[in-house]
Design a protein around this motif. Structure first.
Motif, PDB file in Angstrom:
ATOM      1  N   TYR A   1      74.880 -69.358   5.090  1.00 52.60           N
ATOM      2  CA  TYR A   1      75.403 -68.373   3.926  1.00 52.60           C
ATOM      3  C   TYR A   1      74.605 -68.270   2.529  1.00 52.60           C
ATOM      4  CZ  TYR A   1      78.910 -68.480   7.692  1.00 52.60           C
ATOM      5  OH  TYR A   1      79.417 -68.196   8.836  1.00 52.60           O
TER       6      TYR A   1
ATOM      7  N   ASN B   1      70.981 -67.635   0.525  1.00 54.70           N
ATOM      8  CA  ASN B   1      69.875 -67.037   0.444  1.00 54.70           C
ATOM      9  C   ASN B   1      68.546 -68.072   0.495  1.00 54.70           C
ATOM     10  OD1 ASN B   1      68.806 -67.995  -2.176  1.00 54.70           O
ATOM     11  ND2 ASN B   1      69.700 -65.888  -3.010  1.00 54.70           N
TER      12      ASN B   1
ATOM     13  N   ALA C   1      74.008 -65.413   0.705  1.00 56.89           N
ATOM     14  CA  ALA C   1      73.417 -64.473   1.545  1.00 56.89           C
ATOM     15  C   ALA C   1      74.243 -62.988   1.190  1.00 56.89           C
ATOM     16  CB  ALA C   1      73.290 -64.633   2.811  1.00 56.89           C
ATOM     17  N   MET C   2      73.657 -62.003   1.065  1.00 58.11           N
ATOM     18  CA  MET C   2      74.432 -60.601   0.613  1.00 58.11           C
ATOM     19  C   MET C   2      75.275 -60.331   1.526  1.00 58.11           C
ATOM     20  SD  MET C   2      75.241 -59.306  -2.466  1.00 58.11           S
ATOM     21  CE  MET C   2      74.060 -59.338  -3.674  1.00 58.11           C
ATOM     22  N   SER C   3      74.740 -60.132   2.875  1.00 58.74           N
ATOM     23  CA  SER C   3      75.546 -59.264   3.700  1.00 58.74           C
ATOM     24  C   SER C   3      76.881 -60.355   4.113  1.00 58.74           C
ATOM     25  CB  SER C   3      74.565 -59.128   5.183  1.00 58.74           C
ATOM     26  OG  SER C   3      74.272 -60.512   5.543  1.00 58.74           O
ATOM     27  N   SER C   4      76.826 -61.475   4.129  1.00 61.74           N
ATOM     28  CA  SER C   4      78.071 -62.101   4.507  1.00 61.74           C
ATOM     29  C   SER C   4      78.964 -62.226   3.319  1.00 61.74           C
ATOM     30  CB  SER C   4      77.812 -63.445   5.145  1.00 61.74           C
ATOM     31  OG  SER C   4      76.724 -64.246   4.528  1.00 61.74           O
TER      32      SER C   4
ATOM     33  N   LYS D   1      79.313 -60.103   0.991  1.00 61.50           N
ATOM     34  CA  LYS D   1      80.003 -58.707   0.885  1.00 61.50           C
ATOM     35  C   LYS D   1      81.195 -58.677   1.840  1.00 61.50           C
ATOM     36  CE  LYS D   1      79.037 -53.708   1.595  1.00 61.50           C
ATOM     37  NZ  LYS D   1      77.757 -52.925   2.022  1.00 61.50           N
ATOM     38  N   ARG D   2      80.832 -59.163   2.990  1.00 58.90           N
ATOM     39  CA  ARG D   2      81.919 -58.863   4.099  1.00 58.90           C
ATOM     40  C   ARG D   2      83.104 -59.824   3.654  1.00 58.90           C
ATOM     41  NH1 ARG D   2      78.092 -59.064   7.984  1.00 58.90           N
ATOM     42  NH2 ARG D   2      77.996 -61.241   8.110  1.00 58.90           N
ATOM     43  N   ARG D   3      82.706 -60.994   2.969  1.00 55.85           N
ATOM     44  CA  ARG D   3      83.713 -62.002   2.754  1.00 55.85           C
ATOM     45  C   ARG D   3      84.768 -61.322   1.544  1.00 55.85           C
ATOM     46  NH1 ARG D   3      84.760 -64.165   6.893  1.00 55.85           N
ATOM     47  NH2 ARG D   3      86.025 -65.912   5.862  1.00 55.85           N
TER      48      ARG D   3
ATOM     49  N   ILE E   1      76.715 -53.547  -4.622  1.00 58.48           N
ATOM     50  CA  ILE E   1      76.139 -54.546  -5.027  1.00 58.48           C
ATOM     51  C   ILE E   1      76.271 -54.905  -6.565  1.00 58.48           C
ATOM     52  CG2 ILE E   1      73.823 -55.966  -5.065  1.00 58.48           C
ATOM     53  CD1 ILE E   1      73.110 -54.720  -2.647  1.00 58.48           C
TER      54      ILE E   1
END
Lengths: 273, 197
Positions: free
Chosen positions: A218, A220, A28-31, A33-35, A6
């Protein structure tokens, strides 16, 4: 397996903000990060190398942006939503205004804009509507203007169109050329595309209807809250806002300035300035 | 006395399943102890363009009403969640869900790897991951992430699965703590429940 922590994700979003004035700090952190992982994999870069490339190579940022933003969409996604648009929302707007304005916020490659234009044409009112379609990413706006899509996507699009119960045959709207479906440019006659940043951009017009489906997912919650204020300000009183079927506004500060018109399809109406 | 060597530090149970998992999932939900203390987060492969019906079908015999969460909805103890049609479902830091319409993963949206992987990231060793019957490899990588972060991993016994590709794929890429039949998974969850009483 490729990974990124992070702290490095925050360094990336901070760098892009300071150096290029794009603000992903409240994504949003989860998506997010995936990108970023996806870009690292695609470009064969470690987190450090990606940071260095973004620092040293300003032209790389457009490519980065293009991959970072999610551009997966389909025509007539959620056919039931489009039926409600045709049978309830658009007629309700037309009770008060014969001519009206629509904003597609975060239009991506344009499938949703095109769906709207096809629907309005079938309703016989395409001439009466002004549409502004915006996105952060200039490359994707070019795609949206071209309304040319891989032919393999048409099976799904046509299925959606049939479930929407369109009054024509879906195939009438495009010609097949070199493995692509090339749609009729006349459909876009009242559409103007422009670059606009939902996060940092200003209010630029007033609308009767705003579509922003599956864009704010996408962000927060604090950014969703800020963007809803902008939508509120960009709507005429009694104008409509449509978001994705699994999005919700209930935790936003301005939620009480809207009423729910259709909860299944997440269509809201502005009732208070 | 527990053969699973459990404790009460777990924060969530995440379950993935595909072809042949529906009956097993219904059985698990119908025999869940009343007042089960943890959230159950399910990602099951489903028809992309059928929004309604699935959650209702799963809820009929379930002890707890199954919900499809909205984007950014808080994750509550004892609630049972199902990834909605045509969205990926992630768990975010701060204990809420985030949905997305990104590219399909393993030809699936929702993809089990995404739900399992993000759960592993947030809950670390406080997570139980369960993978049921299925016809592709989705979920295997997610199970590996759960194991690598110290979580507990369970797959449905391939011998019992209608289609065993999915649990076998997980067994091939990571250490699986328990290989269980559906009845034993129910028993396991009852044991887990007792740790919190």
């Amino acid at each position: 397996m490729l990974d990124i922590d992070i702290a490095d994700l925050k360094r990336i979003s901070e760098l892009i903000f300071q150096k290029y004035n794009y603000d992903f700090r409240n994504y949003a952190m989860s998506s997010f990060k995936r990108r970023v992982l996806r870009i690292m994999e695609l470009k064969k870069l470690t987190a450090e190398a990606l940071l260095k490339k973004l620092t040293d190579t300003p032209t790389f940022v457009n490519e980065f942006l293009d991959e970072l933003t999610v551009n997966v969409t389909e025509m007539f996604r959620d056919p039931s939503f489009w039926r409600i648009m045709r049978e309830e929302i658009i007629p309700a707007i037309m009770l008060n205004h014969k001519q009206f304005k629509i904003w597609h916020a975060g239009c991506s490659s344009g499938e949703e804009v095109l769906s709207m234009c096809i629907m309005l044409k079938e309703m016989g009112i395409l001439h009466d509507v002004t549409i502004i379609a915006t996105d952060l990413d200039v490359n994707i706006l070019e795609k949206a203007k071209n309304i040319t899509y891989p032919i393999k996507n048409m099976e799904l699009n046509e299925k959606n169109y049939i479930r929407f119960q369109g009054t024509s045959s879906f195939k009438n709207y495009y010609k097949e050329e070199n493995g692509n479906a090339v749609f009729d440019k006349n459909l876009l006659m009242n559409v103007s595309f422009r670059r606009h940043d939902l996060v940092l951009g200003d209010i630029f017009n007033k609308f009767d209807l705003i579509l922003c489906r599956n864009v704010m997912i996408y962000f927060n919650q604090s950014l969703q809250n800020e963007v809803l204020k902008k939508f509120h300000e960009s709507l005429f009183k009694y104008g409509y806002l449509a978001i994705g079927s699994k999005e919700s506004l209930i935790w936003c500060d301005y939620a009480n300035r809207f009423i729910v018109v259709n909860n299944e399809e997440k269509i809201y109406k502005k009732i208070k300035d | 006395m527990s053969k699973y060597n459990l404790n009460n530090s777990y924060k969530a149970v995440v379950i993935g399943g595909s072809a042949g998992s529906f009956q097993g999932m219904v059985k698990i939900l119908s025999q869940l102890p009343k007042g089960f203390p943890l959230p159950i987060i399910m990602c099951l492969h489903r028809l992309k363009h059928v929004r309604n019906g699935f959650v209702e079908a799963l809820s009929i015999k379930s002890v707890v009403q199954v919900m499809e969460p909205h984007d950014k909805e808080s994750i509550k103890k004892g609630a049972v969640y199902l990834a909605p049609a045509n969205y990926h479902m992630s768990v975010e830091l701060g204990n809420h869900f985030a949905l997305s319409t990104e590219e399909m993963v393993n030809n699936s949206r929702p993809a089990i790897d995404i739900t399992l992987g993000t759960s592993a990231f947030v809950y670390k060793d406080k997570l139980v991951g369960i993978l049921l019957s299925g016809a592709n490899r989705d979920g295997a990588l997610g199970m590996k992430q759960i194991h690598d972060r110290g979580g507990l991993t369970i797959v449905q016994d391939p011998a019992e699965c209608m289609i065993d590709t999915m649990p076998r794929a997980a067994l091939a890429v990571t250490k699986i703590d328990h290989v269980l039949k559906v009845d034993q998974i129910v028993e396991f969850l009852k044991e887990l429940d007792k740790q919190y009483r």
